[in-house]
Motif scaffolding. Structure first.
Motif, PDB file in Angstrom:
ATOM      1  N   MET A   1     -38.073   3.554 -58.031  1.00  0.00           N
ATOM      2  CA  MET A   1     -38.226   2.397 -58.925  1.00  0.00           C
ATOM      3  C   MET A   1     -37.077   1.422 -58.728  1.00  0.00           C
ATOM      4  N   ARG A   2     -35.850   1.977 -58.805  1.00  0.00           N
ATOM      5  CA  ARG A   2     -34.659   1.128 -58.674  1.00  0.00           C
ATOM      6  C   ARG A   2     -34.574   0.483 -57.295  1.00  0.00           C
ATOM      7  N   ILE A   3     -34.945   1.245 -56.263  1.00  0.00           N
ATOM      8  CA  ILE A   3     -34.873   0.709 -54.898  1.00  0.00           C
ATOM      9  C   ILE A   3     -35.856  -0.456 -54.745  1.00  0.00           C
ATOM     10  N   ILE A   5     -36.985  -2.408 -57.173  1.00  0.00           N
ATOM     11  CA  ILE A   5     -36.479  -3.560 -57.942  1.00  0.00           C
ATOM     12  C   ILE A   5     -35.358  -4.244 -57.159  1.00  0.00           C
ATOM     13  N   ALA A   6     -34.461  -3.425 -56.591  1.00  0.00           N
ATOM     14  CA  ALA A   6     -33.333  -3.994 -55.836  1.00  0.00           C
ATOM     15  C   ALA A   6     -33.828  -4.750 -54.603  1.00  0.00           C
ATOM     16  N   THR A   8     -36.816  -6.200 -54.188  1.00  0.00           N
ATOM     17  CA  THR A   8     -37.438  -7.459 -54.648  1.00  0.00           C
ATOM     18  C   THR A   8     -36.357  -8.472 -55.007  1.00  0.00           C
ATOM     19  N   GLY A   9     -35.333  -8.009 -55.723  1.00  0.00           N
ATOM     20  CA  GLY A   9     -34.242  -8.896 -56.137  1.00  0.00           C
ATOM     21  C   GLY A   9     -33.504  -9.469 -54.933  1.00  0.00           C
ATOM     22  N   THR A  10     -33.267  -8.618 -53.934  1.00  0.00           N
ATOM     23  CA  THR A  10     -32.543  -9.084 -52.738  1.00  0.00           C
ATOM     24  C   THR A  10     -33.339 -10.165 -52.010  1.00  0.00           C
ATOM     25  N   LEU A  12     -35.674 -12.130 -53.244  1.00  0.00           N
ATOM     26  CA  LEU A  12     -35.709 -13.366 -54.045  1.00  0.00           C
ATOM     27  C   LEU A  12     -34.371 -14.097 -53.985  1.00  0.00           C
TER      28      LEU A  12
ATOM     29  N   ARG B  28     -31.180   8.248 -67.994  1.00  0.00           N
ATOM     30  CA  ARG B  28     -30.880   6.980 -67.346  1.00  0.00           C
ATOM     31  C   ARG B  28     -31.967   5.983 -67.729  1.00  0.00           C
ATOM     32  N   PRO B  29     -31.585   4.716 -67.996  1.00  0.00           N
ATOM     33  CA  PRO B  29     -32.616   3.752 -68.380  1.00  0.00           C
ATOM     34  C   PRO B  29     -33.679   3.595 -67.296  1.00  0.00           C
ATOM     35  N   ARG B  31     -35.869   1.087 -66.830  1.00  0.00           N
ATOM     36  CA  ARG B  31     -36.094  -0.298 -66.372  1.00  0.00           C
ATOM     37  C   ARG B  31     -37.581  -0.518 -66.108  1.00  0.00           C
ATOM     38  N   PHE B  99     -33.042  -9.295 -61.151  1.00  0.00           N
ATOM     39  CA  PHE B  99     -33.650  -8.045 -60.652  1.00  0.00           C
ATOM     40  C   PHE B  99     -32.579  -7.109 -60.089  1.00  0.00           C
ATOM     41  N   LEU B 100     -31.628  -7.697 -59.368  1.00  0.00           N
ATOM     42  CA  LEU B 100     -30.552  -6.867 -58.788  1.00  0.00           C
ATOM     43  C   LEU B 100     -29.718  -6.227 -59.898  1.00  0.00           C
ATOM     44  N   ALA B 103     -31.437  -3.372 -61.383  1.00  0.00           N
ATOM     45  CA  ALA B 103     -31.484  -2.182 -60.522  1.00  0.00           C
ATOM     46  C   ALA B 103     -30.203  -1.347 -60.604  1.00  0.00           C
ATOM     47  N   LEU B 104     -29.178  -1.888 -61.260  1.00  0.00           N
ATOM     48  CA  LEU B 104     -27.942  -1.105 -61.416  1.00  0.00           C
ATOM     49  C   LEU B 104     -28.214   0.110 -62.308  1.00  0.00           C
ATOM     50  N   PRO B 105     -27.487   1.200 -62.118  1.00  0.00           N
ATOM     51  CA  PRO B 105     -27.793   2.423 -62.875  1.00  0.00           C
ATOM     52  C   PRO B 105     -27.747   2.253 -64.400  1.00  0.00           C
TER      53      PRO B 105
END
Lengths: 189, 204
Positions: A1-3, A5-6, A8-10, A12, B28-29, B31, B99-100, B103-105
């Protein structure tokens, strides 16, 4: 999930920063790029000359869309399984019976006022979630230890899931107002 | 005997470590909203682009997706240096940054409780813990008001502001510290926060 999001963010951030740099004339050394239209006629000429370009780009966009759809499905599945566990009817029946016993056992622990039990997840990745409401001065460490050693272990045995991860959220209930009433002062003569 | 003792200690340490890992994973959240927004954006932009590009590749002069034709006209009419384009580009960059950051923990959703069972994760909410500690401070004789702050991103420890009705506080601060320590012993969080007691008293 985080990867995801990261990533997509990168993309954009890079796209937005590049467009900003282009508009502010950072790449004008290669020609007057900042004055050119967003949809440059040169792009049309390039796609006309290279017949493979548009189908390749369309394929990449389709892959992107499919990835997004898959990601949406995975997220939706996780939300659904949070409320309705994906278990066979037999396990579900055993879990229901075991939850009643667990509920009764947990309420018997000192200080515990209320408990909500929910089995979530899938057959491969199940989770037992407990919401325990207790008095404010409850000996939480002891209740936590006893819960893990006794009732939860019995629940695991009853449902046939010896490695079932259990997540317990404690909610101490405070019965006292935040501010203590001021004591009346003795009257002076 | 000694070998058994060492083995037990190692197993206990391993159990604690695994319990901590489970707690971090569970609390952990998630998101979820950022993930949903990113997935929706990816699906929508990818889908529209794929349909339009396929239509263009097949030589169609018509835009199959409604609303794309005016957008294409606008794109033809604007230059990269136009202020409107710069604003939109800045917005896209800001969205990417958001978004970045998402994505932080991030910090855990609550304070995990200490334990050595690798299959068990317990947590107490930050507000609930602060309330419980404030209640403990109010149990000290003479303390009439107590407020607990902290456990945030910047302030990791706890600051207890207590007020006593006495003109001479004597060892009240120490008693409050002891009461808070005793309540923390009863709760037993995984990481015990540092406690700073600040006492106020009557000056009249």
């Amino acid at each position: 999930m985080r990867i995801g999001i990261a990533a997509t963010g990168t993309v954009l951030l890079l796209a937005g920063a590049s467009a900003l740099a282009l508009g502010l004339g950072a790449f004008d050394a290669f020609g007057a790029l900042s004055g050119r239209p967003l949809l440059d006629p040169a792009v049309g000429r390039f796609t006309g000359d290279h017949a493979w370009f548009l189908p390749a780009l369309a394929g990449a966009a389709e892959l992107l869309a499919l990835t997004g759809q898959l990601w949406l499905v995975v997220q939706g599945r996780a939300v659904v399984h949070h409320w309705w566990p994906d278990l066979d009817p037999e396990t579900r029946g055993r879990a229901r019976a075991a939850a009643d016993v667990l509920n009764r056992d947990v309420r018997g622990l000192p200080g515990v006022q209320d408990v909500r039990v929910r089995l979530t997840g899938t057959a491969n990745k199940p989770r037992l979630r407990l919401n325990v409401s207790c008095a404010g001065d409850t000996l939480l460490s002891e209740v936590y230890g006893e819960l893990g050693a006794g009732p939860v272990e019995r629940y695991r045995r009853a449902t046939g899931m010896p490695d079932l991860p259990v997540v317990i959220r404690f909610r101490p209930v405070s019965e006292r107002p935040r501010r203590r009433r001021r004591r009346p002062r003795p009257e002076t003569a | 005997m000694a070998e058994t003792l060492v083995k037990d200690l190692i197993e206990e340490a391993q159990g604690r470590q695994q319990a901590r890992r489970l707690a971090v994973r569970e609390f952990r959240p998630r998101r979820a909203s950022a993930g949903f927004a990113a997935a929706l954006l990816l699906t929508a932009s990818g889908g529209v682009a794929a349909i339009e590009l396929l239509a263009a590749a097949l030589g169609s002069a018509v835009h199959p997706v409604p609303g794309v034709a005016p957008v294409v006209d606008v794109l033809r009419g604007y230059a990269w240096a136009d202020p409107d384009v710069l604003v939109v580009a800045g917005g896209v960059a800001a969205l990417g940054t958001a978004f970045l950051l998402a994505a932080l923990p991030g910090r855990l959703r609550g304070i995990p409780l200490a334990g050595d069972d690798p299959r068990l994760a317990g947590v107490i909410g930050r507000a609930a813990l602060r309330r419980a500690l404030a209640d403990a401070a109010l149990d000290v004789p003479g303390i009439e008001r107590a407020r607990v702050r902290g456990l945030g991103v910047l302030r990791r420890g706890l600051v207890v502001r207590a007020t006593t009705c006495y003109r001479n506080p004597a060892n009240s601060a120490e008693l409050v510290q002891r009461a808070i320590g005793a309540r923390l012993d009863r709760i037993e969080p995984m990481h015990r926060p540092a406690v700073d007691v600040r006492l106020g008293w009557r000056k009249d």
